[in-house]
Design a protein around this motif. Structure first.
Motif, PDB file in Angstrom:
ATOM      1  N   ARG A   1       9.291   0.423   1.080  1.00  0.00           N
ATOM      2  CA  ARG A   1      10.383   1.245   0.568  1.00  0.00           C
ATOM      3  C   ARG A   1      10.166   2.682   1.008  1.00  0.00           C
ATOM      4  N   GLU A   2      11.277   3.343   1.334  1.00  0.00           N
ATOM      5  CA  GLU A   2      11.217   4.759   1.678  1.00  0.00           C
ATOM      6  C   GLU A   2      11.093   5.589   0.407  1.00  0.00           C
ATOM      7  N   LEU A   3      10.404   6.703   0.532  1.00  0.00           N
ATOM      8  CA  LEU A   3      10.247   7.637  -0.573  1.00  0.00           C
ATOM      9  C   LEU A   3      10.385   9.041   0.010  1.00  0.00           C
ATOM     10  N   PHE A   4      11.287   9.820  -0.559  1.00  0.00           N
ATOM     11  CA  PHE A   4      11.491  11.197  -0.113  1.00  0.00           C
ATOM     12  C   PHE A   4      10.904  12.115  -1.178  1.00  0.00           C
ATOM     13  N   LEU A   5       9.897  12.886  -0.795  1.00  0.00           N
ATOM     14  CA  LEU A   5       9.218  13.790  -1.710  1.00  0.00           C
ATOM     15  C   LEU A   5       9.795  15.185  -1.545  1.00  0.00           C
ATOM     16  N   ASN A   6      10.161  15.788  -2.660  1.00  0.00           N
ATOM     17  CA  ASN A   6      10.731  17.135  -2.638  1.00  0.00           C
ATOM     18  C   ASN A   6       9.613  18.149  -2.770  1.00  0.00           C
ATOM     19  N   GLN A   7       9.570  19.094  -1.840  1.00  0.00           N
ATOM     20  CA  GLN A   7       8.559  20.147  -1.878  1.00  0.00           C
ATOM     21  C   GLN A   7       8.872  21.095  -3.030  1.00  0.00           C
ATOM     22  N   GLN A   8       7.872  21.497  -3.780  1.00  0.00           N
ATOM     23  CA  GLN A   8       8.084  22.408  -4.891  1.00  0.00           C
ATOM     24  C   GLN A   8       8.429  23.796  -4.362  1.00  0.00           C
ATOM     25  N   GLY A   9       9.439  24.393  -4.956  1.00  0.00           N
ATOM     26  CA  GLY A   9       9.857  25.725  -4.578  1.00  0.00           C
ATOM     27  C   GLY A   9      10.863  25.748  -3.440  1.00  0.00           C
ATOM     28  N   GLN A  10      11.055  24.616  -2.787  1.00  0.00           N
ATOM     29  CA  GLN A  10      12.023  24.534  -1.692  1.00  0.00           C
ATOM     30  C   GLN A  10      12.964  23.386  -2.011  1.00  0.00           C
ATOM     31  N   SER A  11      14.159  23.725  -2.437  1.00  0.00           N
ATOM     32  CA  SER A  11      15.071  22.693  -2.925  1.00  0.00           C
ATOM     33  C   SER A  11      15.577  21.771  -1.823  1.00  0.00           C
ATOM     34  N   SER A  12      15.641  22.251  -0.583  1.00  0.00           N
ATOM     35  CA  SER A  12      16.216  21.422   0.469  1.00  0.00           C
ATOM     36  C   SER A  12      15.164  20.719   1.324  1.00  0.00           C
ATOM     37  N   ALA A  13      13.896  21.070   1.224  1.00  0.00           N
ATOM     38  CA  ALA A  13      12.858  20.465   2.064  1.00  0.00           C
ATOM     39  C   ALA A  13      12.373  19.153   1.452  1.00  0.00           C
ATOM     40  N   GLN A  14      12.425  18.104   2.251  1.00  0.00           N
ATOM     41  CA  GLN A  14      11.943  16.801   1.798  1.00  0.00           C
ATOM     42  C   GLN A  14      10.977  16.230   2.831  1.00  0.00           C
ATOM     43  N   THR A  15      10.000  15.482   2.342  1.00  0.00           N
ATOM     44  CA  THR A  15       9.068  14.794   3.214  1.00  0.00           C
ATOM     45  C   THR A  15       9.318  13.300   3.064  1.00  0.00           C
ATOM     46  N   ARG A  16       9.534  12.617   4.179  1.00  0.00           N
ATOM     47  CA  ARG A  16       9.765  11.172   4.147  1.00  0.00           C
ATOM     48  C   ARG A  16       8.422  10.466   4.197  1.00  0.00           C
ATOM     49  N   GLN A  17       8.247   9.534   3.278  1.00  0.00           N
ATOM     50  CA  GLN A  17       7.011   8.755   3.174  1.00  0.00           C
ATOM     51  C   GLN A  17       7.400   7.292   3.035  1.00  0.00           C
ATOM     52  N   ALA A  18       6.509   6.399   3.373  1.00  0.00           N
ATOM     53  CA  ALA A  18       6.756   4.969   3.213  1.00  0.00           C
ATOM     54  C   ALA A  18       5.712   4.386   2.273  1.00  0.00           C
ATOM     55  N   MET A  19       6.165   3.472   1.413  1.00  0.00           N
ATOM     56  CA  MET A  19       5.273   2.744   0.511  1.00  0.00           C
ATOM     57  C   MET A  19       5.420   1.268   0.838  1.00  0.00           C
ATOM     58  N   CYS A  20       4.309   0.550   0.902  1.00  0.00           N
ATOM     59  CA  CYS A  20       4.359  -0.875   1.210  1.00  0.00           C
ATOM     60  C   CYS A  20       3.515  -1.654   0.215  1.00  0.00           C
ATOM     61  N   LYS A  21       3.958  -2.879  -0.045  1.00  0.00           N
ATOM     62  CA  LYS A  21       3.232  -3.761  -0.953  1.00  0.00           C
ATOM     63  C   LYS A  21       2.271  -4.591  -0.122  1.00  0.00           C
ATOM     64  N   ASN A  22       0.976  -4.385  -0.329  1.00  0.00           N
ATOM     65  CA  ASN A  22      -0.047  -5.112   0.407  1.00  0.00           C
ATOM     66  C   ASN A  22      -0.004  -6.571  -0.002  1.00  0.00           C
ATOM     67  N   SER A  23       0.205  -7.456   0.950  1.00  0.00           N
ATOM     68  CA  SER A  23       0.360  -8.882   0.633  1.00  0.00           C
ATOM     69  C   SER A  23      -0.942  -9.522   0.177  1.00  0.00           C
ATOM     70  N   GLN A  24      -2.097  -8.952   0.548  1.00  0.00           N
ATOM     71  CA  GLN A  24      -3.375  -9.524   0.136  1.00  0.00           C
ATOM     72  C   GLN A  24      -3.761  -9.113  -1.279  1.00  0.00           C
ATOM     73  N   THR A  25      -3.599  -7.830  -1.598  1.00  0.00           N
ATOM     74  CA  THR A  25      -4.009  -7.329  -2.912  1.00  0.00           C
ATOM     75  C   THR A  25      -2.860  -7.247  -3.901  1.00  0.00           C
ATOM     76  N   ASP A  26      -1.612  -7.388  -3.421  1.00  0.00           N
ATOM     77  CA  ASP A  26      -0.412  -7.320  -4.242  1.00  0.00           C
ATOM     78  C   ASP A  26      -0.245  -5.940  -4.894  1.00  0.00           C
ATOM     79  N   GLN A  27      -0.786  -4.901  -4.251  1.00  0.00           N
ATOM     80  CA  GLN A  27      -0.669  -3.533  -4.744  1.00  0.00           C
ATOM     81  C   GLN A  27       0.209  -2.730  -3.784  1.00  0.00           C
ATOM     82  N   TRP A  28       0.939  -1.764  -4.333  1.00  0.00           N
ATOM     83  CA  TRP A  28       1.732  -0.855  -3.507  1.00  0.00           C
ATOM     84  C   TRP A  28       0.825   0.272  -3.057  1.00  0.00           C
ATOM     85  N   VAL A  29       0.925   0.621  -1.778  1.00  0.00           N
ATOM     86  CA  VAL A  29       0.121   1.704  -1.222  1.00  0.00           C
ATOM     87  C   VAL A  29       1.016   2.624  -0.404  1.00  0.00           C
TER      88      VAL A  29
END
Length: 129
Positions: free
Chosen positions: A84-112
Protein backbone atom coordinates in the motif's frame (compact mmCIF):
# COMPACT_ATOMS: atom_id res chain seq x y z
CA UNK A 1 8.76 -25.07 -60.72
CA UNK A 2 8.14 -28.23 -58.70
CA UNK A 3 10.68 -27.08 -56.09
CA UNK A 4 8.87 -23.74 -55.66
CA UNK A 5 5.54 -25.54 -55.31
CA UNK A 6 7.01 -27.93 -52.71
CA UNK A 7 8.55 -25.08 -50.71
CA UNK A 8 5.36 -23.04 -50.86
CA UNK A 9 3.30 -25.93 -49.58
CA UNK A 10 5.78 -26.70 -46.76
CA UNK A 11 6.05 -23.11 -45.49
CA UNK A 12 2.75 -23.10 -43.53
CA UNK A 13 3.63 -26.43 -41.93
CA UNK A 14 7.10 -25.20 -40.91
CA UNK A 15 5.59 -21.99 -39.57
CA UNK A 16 3.05 -23.89 -37.46
CA UNK A 17 5.70 -26.26 -36.12
CA UNK A 18 7.77 -23.27 -35.01
CA UNK A 19 4.81 -21.75 -33.16
CA UNK A 20 3.90 -24.95 -31.31
CA UNK A 21 7.31 -25.69 -29.82
CA UNK A 22 8.00 -24.28 -26.37
CA UNK A 23 10.81 -21.80 -25.78
CA UNK A 24 14.04 -23.07 -24.25
CA UNK A 25 14.25 -23.20 -20.45
CA UNK A 26 17.07 -21.07 -19.08
CA UNK A 27 18.85 -21.79 -15.81
CA UNK A 28 21.09 -19.42 -13.88
CA UNK A 29 24.74 -20.40 -13.91
CA UNK A 30 25.82 -18.12 -11.07
CA UNK A 31 24.15 -16.41 -8.13
CA UNK A 32 23.51 -12.67 -8.24
CA UNK A 33 23.99 -12.34 -4.49
CA UNK A 34 26.48 -14.19 -2.31
CA UNK A 35 24.63 -14.22 0.99
CA UNK A 36 21.02 -15.05 1.88
CA UNK A 37 18.69 -12.13 2.51
CA UNK A 38 18.36 -11.50 6.24
CA UNK A 39 15.09 -10.03 7.49
CA UNK A 40 15.43 -7.36 10.15
CA UNK A 41 12.64 -6.02 12.31
CA UNK A 42 13.99 -2.52 11.77
CA UNK A 43 11.12 -1.35 9.56
CA UNK A 44 8.20 -3.26 11.14
CA UNK A 45 5.05 -1.18 11.45
CA UNK A 46 3.33 -1.24 14.87
CA UNK A 47 0.20 -3.41 15.19
CA UNK A 48 -2.25 -0.53 15.85
CA UNK A 49 -1.08 1.26 12.68
CA UNK A 50 -1.29 -2.03 10.74
CA UNK A 51 -4.97 -2.36 11.67
CA UNK A 52 -5.55 1.18 10.43
CA UNK A 53 -3.81 0.40 7.12
CA UNK A 54 -6.01 -2.60 6.43
CA UNK A 55 -9.34 -1.04 7.36
CA UNK A 56 -9.26 2.50 5.92
CA UNK A 57 -10.00 3.43 2.27
CA UNK A 58 -7.79 5.19 -0.26
CA UNK A 59 -7.47 8.90 0.50
CA UNK A 60 -7.93 8.48 4.27
CA UNK A 61 -6.04 11.22 6.11
CA UNK A 62 -4.97 10.64 9.64
CA UNK A 63 -2.31 11.10 12.26
CA UNK A 64 -0.26 8.53 14.14
CA UNK A 65 2.18 9.61 16.87
CA UNK A 66 2.22 13.18 15.53
CA UNK A 67 2.89 12.03 11.96
CA UNK A 68 0.27 13.14 9.46
CA UNK A 69 -0.31 10.74 6.58
CA UNK A 70 -2.60 9.94 3.67
CA UNK A 71 -3.29 6.36 2.59
CA UNK A 72 -2.79 5.53 -1.07
CA UNK A 73 -3.86 2.65 -3.28
CA UNK A 74 -3.33 -1.03 -2.57
CA UNK A 75 -1.32 -3.12 -5.02
CA UNK A 76 0.62 -6.36 -5.35
CA UNK A 77 4.39 -6.07 -5.56
CA UNK A 78 6.62 -7.92 -8.02
CA UNK A 79 7.40 -10.38 -5.19
CA UNK A 80 3.69 -11.11 -4.78
CA UNK A 81 3.33 -9.23 -1.50
CA UNK A 82 0.32 -7.10 -0.62
CA UNK A 83 1.44 -3.46 -0.52
CA UNK A 84 0.00 0.00 0.00
CA UNK A 85 1.13 3.53 -0.74
CA UNK A 86 1.58 5.92 2.15
CA UNK A 87 2.05 9.67 1.74
CA UNK A 88 3.77 11.29 4.72
CA UNK A 89 3.20 14.99 5.29
CA UNK A 90 6.27 16.95 6.33
CA UNK A 91 5.72 18.98 9.48
CA UNK A 92 5.63 22.70 8.88
CA UNK A 93 5.17 22.30 5.13
CA UNK A 94 1.54 21.77 4.24
CA UNK A 95 2.12 20.89 0.58
CA UNK A 96 5.26 18.69 0.84
CA UNK A 97 4.61 14.96 0.90
CA UNK A 98 6.93 11.98 0.87
CA UNK A 99 5.72 8.84 -0.91
CA UNK A 100 6.50 5.62 0.92
CA UNK A 101 5.47 2.01 0.35
CA UNK A 102 4.38 -0.51 2.99
CA UNK A 103 4.27 -4.23 2.25
CA UNK A 104 2.99 -7.24 4.13
CA UNK A 105 5.81 -9.77 4.48
CA UNK A 106 4.38 -13.12 3.41
CA UNK A 107 6.76 -15.09 5.67
CA UNK A 108 6.29 -13.17 8.93
CA UNK A 109 2.80 -11.78 8.15
CA UNK A 110 3.97 -8.34 9.37
CA UNK A 111 3.69 -5.01 7.56
CA UNK A 112 7.03 -3.32 6.95
CA UNK A 113 8.14 -0.07 5.39
CA UNK A 114 9.67 -0.92 2.03
CA UNK A 115 13.15 0.50 1.57
CA UNK A 116 13.38 3.45 -0.77
CA UNK A 117 15.38 2.83 -3.91
CA UNK A 118 16.26 6.51 -3.96
CA UNK A 119 16.59 7.87 -0.45
CA UNK A 120 14.99 11.21 0.32
CA UNK A 121 17.88 13.11 1.88
CA UNK A 122 15.61 15.46 3.84
CA UNK A 123 13.17 12.82 5.14
CA UNK A 124 13.33 12.55 8.93
CA UNK A 125 9.97 10.85 9.46
CA UNK A 126 10.04 7.55 11.34
CA UNK A 127 7.35 5.46 13.01
CA UNK A 128 9.78 4.54 15.77
CA UNK A 129 9.88 0.94 14.61
Amino acid sequence: MKINLALTSLMPILFLLGCTSSPPVLHATRALINEPVVQTNQNVIPLEFTQLIQSKPVGYQGSYKNIEFTLGKKYTSALGEQCRELFLNQQGQSSAQTRQAMCKNSQTDQWVMAPQVIKNKNNTISFGA
